[in-house]
Design an enzyme around this catalytic site. Structure first.
Site, short mmCIF file in Angstrom:
data_model
loop_
_atom_site.label_atom_id
_atom_site.label_comp_id
_atom_site.label_asym_id
_atom_site.label_seq_id
_atom_site.Cartn_x
_atom_site.Cartn_y
_atom_site.Cartn_z
N TYR A 1 0.45 -1.19 0.62
CA TYR A 1 -0.47 -0.15 0.37
C TYR A 1 0.67 1.37 -0.07
O TYR A 1 1.29 1.45 0.61
CB TYR A 1 -1.43 0.15 1.45
CG TYR A 1 -2.13 1.21 1.27
CD1 TYR A 1 -3.23 0.88 0.32
CD2 TYR A 1 -1.51 2.34 1.95
CE1 TYR A 1 -4.12 2.05 0.21
CE2 TYR A 1 -2.95 3.52 1.73
CZ TYR A 1 -3.34 3.17 1.05
OH TYR A 1 -4.80 4.28 0.72
N ASP B 1 9.56 2.64 1.11
CA ASP B 1 8.02 3.95 1.65
C ASP B 1 7.88 3.20 3.14
O ASP B 1 7.78 2.10 3.50
CB ASP B 1 6.98 2.96 0.98
CG ASP B 1 5.52 3.73 1.93
OD1 ASP B 1 6.13 5.00 2.42
OD2 ASP B 1 4.13 3.76 0.98
N LYS C 1 3.43 10.66 7.80
CA LYS C 1 2.37 10.48 8.79
C LYS C 1 3.63 11.32 10.52
O LYS C 1 3.74 12.43 10.73
CB LYS C 1 2.40 9.28 9.71
CG LYS C 1 1.50 7.86 7.87
CD LYS C 1 1.32 6.78 8.40
CE LYS C 1 0.09 6.79 7.24
NZ LYS C 1 -0.02 5.58 7.78
N1 PMP Z 1 2.51 4.22 2.52
C1 PMP Z 1 1.96 3.91 3.12
C2 PMP Z 1 3.41 2.88 3.85
C3 PMP Z 1 0.80 3.85 4.01
O1 PMP Z 1 1.49 3.44 5.19
C4 PMP Z 1 0.16 4.80 4.07
C5 PMP Z 1 -1.26 5.41 4.76
N2 PMP Z 1 -1.96 4.44 5.25
C6 PMP Z 1 0.44 5.78 2.85
C7 PMP Z 1 1.59 5.15 1.67
C8 PMP Z 1 -0.71 6.74 2.28
O2 PMP Z 1 0.25 8.10 3.14
P1 PMP Z 1 -1.50 8.85 3.23
O3 PMP Z 1 -2.62 8.29 3.55
O4 PMP Z 1 -0.77 9.90 3.95
O5 PMP Z 1 -1.39 8.93 1.49
#
Ligand code: PMP
Length: 472
Positions: free
Chosen positions: A157, A261, A286
């Site tokens: 994700y 990521d 985050k």
């Molecule tokens: N990458 C990872 C590993 C995530 O956990 C998330 C958020 N759950 C995202 C990208 C996307 O971040 P955002 O919701 O701030 O767009």
């Protein structure tokens, strides 16, 4: 009505009894927000709790009930809900402005803190979300290599852009043949054009041979490989020992940009620092924004130099609130108060939680186990310890209702977790809360035994009788 159905009904009724104000808010929200909420991933039936405020590691719903927060805004928070340093930083900055239409020293101050902590981060840029950060990392990989194809992990994700919403472990959409290579089909979220599959290839997590195979069969065509060090939404699965080192080696050999990521795994150290493996690019979000929206992408100085506007053909990166002063002020305060001791505390909470959940399942005679790493934990029903998203899908198949009942009952008992199973803590979470939680988790499973016996008999084991004189 059977005993199993009775248990399920009582849990649902109690949830409704305890949260009438959330039910009213949900009905009101449906007038302007489809589904009454704005984040598909975190909403749940019969309606989500609506929250009023947070204090430390607890949150309060509209009915005034307090919940131990074991989800930390789905891993996006670490400092609790009213950390004094963060409040001070945001209040001070608010007086001076949020975005003044020019760079501010907060940008390099925040960047210096991050770069000092993460050696592979030589240069970086800011945006406002993890989605944007990964989108920019992919763009940078393509621009730098002059190649098109991105390899992503099945169930990985990376936010909601088109390139990320290929086999991203979300419901719905189309499952299509992967046109570039003869690989298992990929899932496309509704609205994502099929043409995306001409430049995205998916492979299973924890399988370096699959990556080697793709790189060998698409020589000179792969720009980047993006991977979460712990497969988050895909089931909280840690990379097996050696996996990411193997990917590091394979990508280096083929001139492929390796992207970690770390939007979720910053709370582990981040992962690359803890395990000492350096990607070419990383993404963060985050936690590094101290509770306000932020995205960061960066890494190798040569790749990142493409963003330098003084170059003849720079990579054009714009973002009205990218690097805004409020997120950076909060982020600086967050980074300054999140060091080794805090990370060790999160690790200890996570370790105790996972051991406790395993013991709780054993005690209740229900087959299931906890997975995760450090302060990121998940619980899966079934005997298999998932290694990739297919294992997670198998562990979840047909068990949505059971997971929903566990989630609702935990809410009824005053513990906030994620319906899909994620559990994260704050640096201000006390160990006693985790200990209390695992007891409640055990009693939840015990309560649900008649339901499990009726609908999932494969998940029940005989509970061993206690030894004479033993306390259970
Ligand atoms: N990458 C990872 C590993 C995530 O956990 C998330 C958020 N759950 C995202 C990208 C996307 O971040 P955002 O919701 O701030 O767009």
């Amino acid at each position: 009505m059977s005993e199993g159905q009775d248990v399920a009904q009582k849990i649902n009724e109690r949830y409704r009894e305890l949260s009438p104000a959330s039910a009213t808010a949900f009905a009101a929200a449906a007038g302007s927000l489809p589904g009454g909420d704005t984040r598909t991933m975190i909403t749940y039936d019969p309606y989500p709790l609506y929250f009023n405020r947070g204090e430390g590691a607890r949150v309060q719903d509209l009915d005034g009930r307090w919940y131990h927060d074991l989800v930390a805004n789905y891993g996006a928070l670490t400092h609790g809900h009213n950390h004094p340093e963060l409040i001070r930083a945001v209040n001070d900055q608010m007086q001076r402005g949020t975005a003044l239409g020019g760079p501010s020293p907060l940008q390099y101050q925040h960047a210096d803190l991050l770069c000092a902590r993460v050696p592979a981060l030589e240069r970086l840029r800011y945006c406002n979300s993890g989605t944007e950060a990964t989108m920019w990392a992919l763009r940078a990989a393509r621009a730098f290599t002059g190649r098109d194809v991105i390899v992503k992990i099945d169930g990985g994700y990376h936010g909601t852009h088109d390139w990320g919403h290929v086999s991203a472990f979300i419901h719905g959409g189309k499952t299509l043949r992967q046109p570039l290579l003869d690989l298992p089909p990929a899932n496309l979220a509704p609205g994502v054009p099929e043409s995306v599959l001409m430049s995205v290839v998916t492979v299973p997590f924890n399988d370096a041979n699959a990556v080697a195979d793709v790189l060998a069969r698409l020589p000179g065509r792969v720009a980047g490989l993006i991977v979460e060090p712990v497969l988050g939404v895909g089931g909280g699965i840690p990379a097996r020992p050696g996996y990411l080192a193997e990917l590091r080696q394979l990508t280096a050999q083929e001139g492929v940009v390796l992207i970690f990521d770390e939007c979720a795994t910053f709370r582990l150290g981040p992962w690359q620092v803890k395990h000492n493996i350096e990607p070419d690019l990383s993404t963060f979000s985050k936690i590094v924004g101290g509770g306000l929206p932020i995205g960061v992408f960066g890494g190798n100085a040569e790749i990142m130099a493409m963003f330098d506007p003084a170059r003849p053909e720079p990579l054009y990166h714009a973002s009205a609130f990218g690097g805004n002063s409020l997120s950076l002020a909060a982020g600086i305060a967050a980074l300054e108060t999140f060091g080794g001791a805090e990370i060790s505390h999160l690790d200890a909470l996570g370790d105790t939680l996972r051991k406790g959940l395993d013991a709780a399942a054993r005690k209740a005679g229900v087959v299931g186990r906890a997975v995760g790493e450090g302060g990121l934990s998940y619980f899966h029903f079934g005997a298999v310890q998932p290694q990739n998203a297919s294992d997670t899908a198998a562990a979840r198949r047909g068990r949505d209702q059971l997971r929903a009942l566990v989630h609702l009952h935990l809410l009824n008992e005053g513990f906030l977790t994620a319906r899909h199973g994620l559990m994260c803590q704050h640096i201000v979470t006390d160990m006693s809360v985790v200990e209390e939680f695992v007891e409640v988790f055990a009693s939840t499973l015990r309560l649900l035994r008649p339901y499990i016996g009726q609908y999932h008999p494969d998940l029940l084991e005989d509970v061993p009788l206690p030894a004479p004189g033993a306390v259970r």
